[in-house]
Motif scaffolding. Structure first.
Motif, short mmCIF file in Angstrom:
data_model
loop_
_atom_site.label_atom_id
_atom_site.label_comp_id
_atom_site.label_asym_id
_atom_site.label_seq_id
_atom_site.Cartn_x
_atom_site.Cartn_y
_atom_site.Cartn_z
N LYS A 36 -113.11 -46.34 -76.12
CA LYS A 36 -112.54 -47.68 -75.96
C LYS A 36 -113.18 -48.68 -76.92
O LYS A 36 -112.51 -49.55 -77.46
N VAL A 91 -111.66 -48.11 -80.32
CA VAL A 91 -110.31 -48.70 -80.36
C VAL A 91 -110.42 -50.20 -80.64
O VAL A 91 -109.71 -50.74 -81.49
N SER A 92 -111.33 -50.85 -79.96
CA SER A 92 -111.52 -52.29 -80.13
C SER A 92 -112.00 -52.62 -81.54
O SER A 92 -111.48 -53.53 -82.19
N LYS A 104 -104.19 -50.72 -80.98
CA LYS A 104 -103.47 -51.01 -79.74
C LYS A 104 -103.65 -49.90 -78.70
O LYS A 104 -103.37 -50.10 -77.53
N SER A 105 -104.08 -48.73 -79.15
CA SER A 105 -104.24 -47.58 -78.26
C SER A 105 -105.18 -46.57 -78.92
O SER A 105 -105.54 -46.73 -80.09
N ILE A 106 -105.51 -45.53 -78.18
CA ILE A 106 -106.34 -44.47 -78.73
C ILE A 106 -105.61 -43.78 -79.87
O ILE A 106 -106.19 -43.51 -80.93
N HIS A 159 -103.37 -45.02 -81.80
CA HIS A 159 -103.38 -45.95 -82.93
C HIS A 159 -104.73 -45.93 -83.63
O HIS A 159 -104.81 -45.93 -84.87
#
Length: 94
Positions: A60, A63-64, A69-71, A73
């Motif tokens: 997570k 991702v940030s 927008k998602s894993i 992505h």
């Protein structure tokens, strides 16, 4: 092959793109690479010796940092930015 944190600034040369890319950890990239190669959080947990909860937190955070927008992505960004190469043979199931 991962682009290690010490080489990331040189690899990207500060040219545009995501500002946090240099701050992504080797562990975060390793987890994204394993996901890209078909591993589950459980399998990543076994491979790293970390709990599944810790792996989920690491992913997570990645991702940030990649402004994804998602894993999926985040994995796509990492691949398109050449942060690692896919292992084209190991993820295929018989």
């Amino acid at each position: 092959m991962l682009v290690r944190s010490k080489d990331r600034k040189e690899h990207f040369g500060g040219i545009g793109g995501r500002q946090n890319i240099e701050s992504i950890s080797d562990l975060q990239l390793e987890c994204l690479e394993m996901l890209a190669n078909g591993k589950s959080s459980d399998e990543i947990s076994d491979a790293t010796g970390l709990s599944i909860h810790s792996i989920d937190v690491v992913i997570k955070s990645a991702v940030s940092k990649l402004d994804a927008k998602s894993i999926v992505h985040a994995v796509a960004i990492a691949i398109s930015d050449h942060l690692f190469e896919l292992d084209h043979g190991s993820s295929r199931r018989e």
